[in-house]
Design an enzyme around this catalytic site. Structure first.
Site: not given
Length: 198
Positions: A84, A95, A97, A99
Site C-alpha cells: 500500500q 515507511h 513496506h 507484505h
C-alpha cells in the site's frame, strides 16, 4: 554490536530475520497467515517514489528471494505480495513496506480473495498495534497476550493452509517479543542454510 533497525519510529531490530545492504525482512506482529512477513528498506521513507533506484532494486530482489524461500519453508503453492503506497491506498505506517504471505489453495476455505480485505484491515491497525507492542516492550512486558499461532503451526508445514482460521483484527492479539524473536531466529537460520547451499 547489533545495528538498530527502525520501521518508521518503531525499533524492530529483534524482529529482523533477513538483511541486505539496503533492505531487511521482519516478522509480523499480527500475521494473517503463517509466514506473513514484511520487507522494508533500511532507509525510512514513506513512499515508493522516495526510494532511489538501488533501493528499489534491492527491495524487490529481497521480496523475490524471501518469497521464494518462504514458499518452500511452508510448502506453499503461491504468494500474496502487497504494497500500500500512501495513506489513501491504506498505508498506515509511513515507511515503505511490502507484505509477503505464503499461500495455499485451501486458505479461507478456498476463497483466496478474502485476503485483500483482511490485509486492508490489518494495515489500518498496524501503527496502533506497533505502538501497543512498543509500550509493552518498554515496560518489559514480554509475556502479555501471547498468541499461540506459531506454536500451532510448528511441524505442520504440509497442512499449514488447511486449518488456519482468521479471527477478526480485534481478536488477533499481538505476539510477544519472544515469539517474534523465535520466529526471526528460525527464519534467519533457514535463509542462511539456503545461501550456504547456493
Amino acid at each position: 554490536m547489533t545495528q538498530k533497525h527502525l520501521f518508521s519510529i518503531f525499533d524492530v531490530t529483534k524482529q529482523v530475520f533477513y538483511s541486505t545492504p539496503l533492505s531487511i525482512g521482519i516478522v509480523n506482529l499480527k500475521p494473517l497467515l503463517p509466514g506473513h512477513v514484511l520487507i522494508i528498506p533500511k532507509r525510512v521513507v514513506p513512499r515508493l517514489s522516495d526510494l532511489n533506484s538501488p533501493e528499489i532494486t534491492d527491495l524487490f530482489l529481497t521480496v523475490q528471494k524471501v518469497g521464494k524461500g518462504l514458499e518452500r519453508y511452508y510448502n506453499a503453492q503461491a504468494l500474496t505480495i502487497s504494497l500500500q503506497d500512501g495513506k489513501s491506498a491504506g498505508q498506515s505506517v509511513p515507511h515503505v513496506h511490502v507484505h509477503i504471505l505464503p499461500r495455499h489453495s485451501t486458505d479461507f476455505e478456498g476463497e483466496n480473495d478474502r485476503i485483500y480485505p483482511l490485509l486492508e484491515e490489518n494495515e489500518s491497525h498496524l501503527k496502533e498495534n506497533l505502538e501497543i507492542s512498543q509500550d509493552q516492550n518498554d515496560s518489559t512486558m514480554t509475556n502479555g497476550n501471547i498468541n499461540n499461532q506459531l506454536k500451532k503451526t510448528k511441524g505442520k508445514a504440509n497442512s499449514i493452509g488447511e486449518d488456519w482460521n482468521i479471527p477478526s483484527d480485534e481478536d488477533r492479539k499481538p505476539r510477544s517479543m519472544q515469539e517474534m524473536e523465535d520466529e526471526a531466529r528460525a527464519f534467519a537460520k533457514y535463509f542462511k542454510s539456503i545461501e550456504a547451499t547456493q
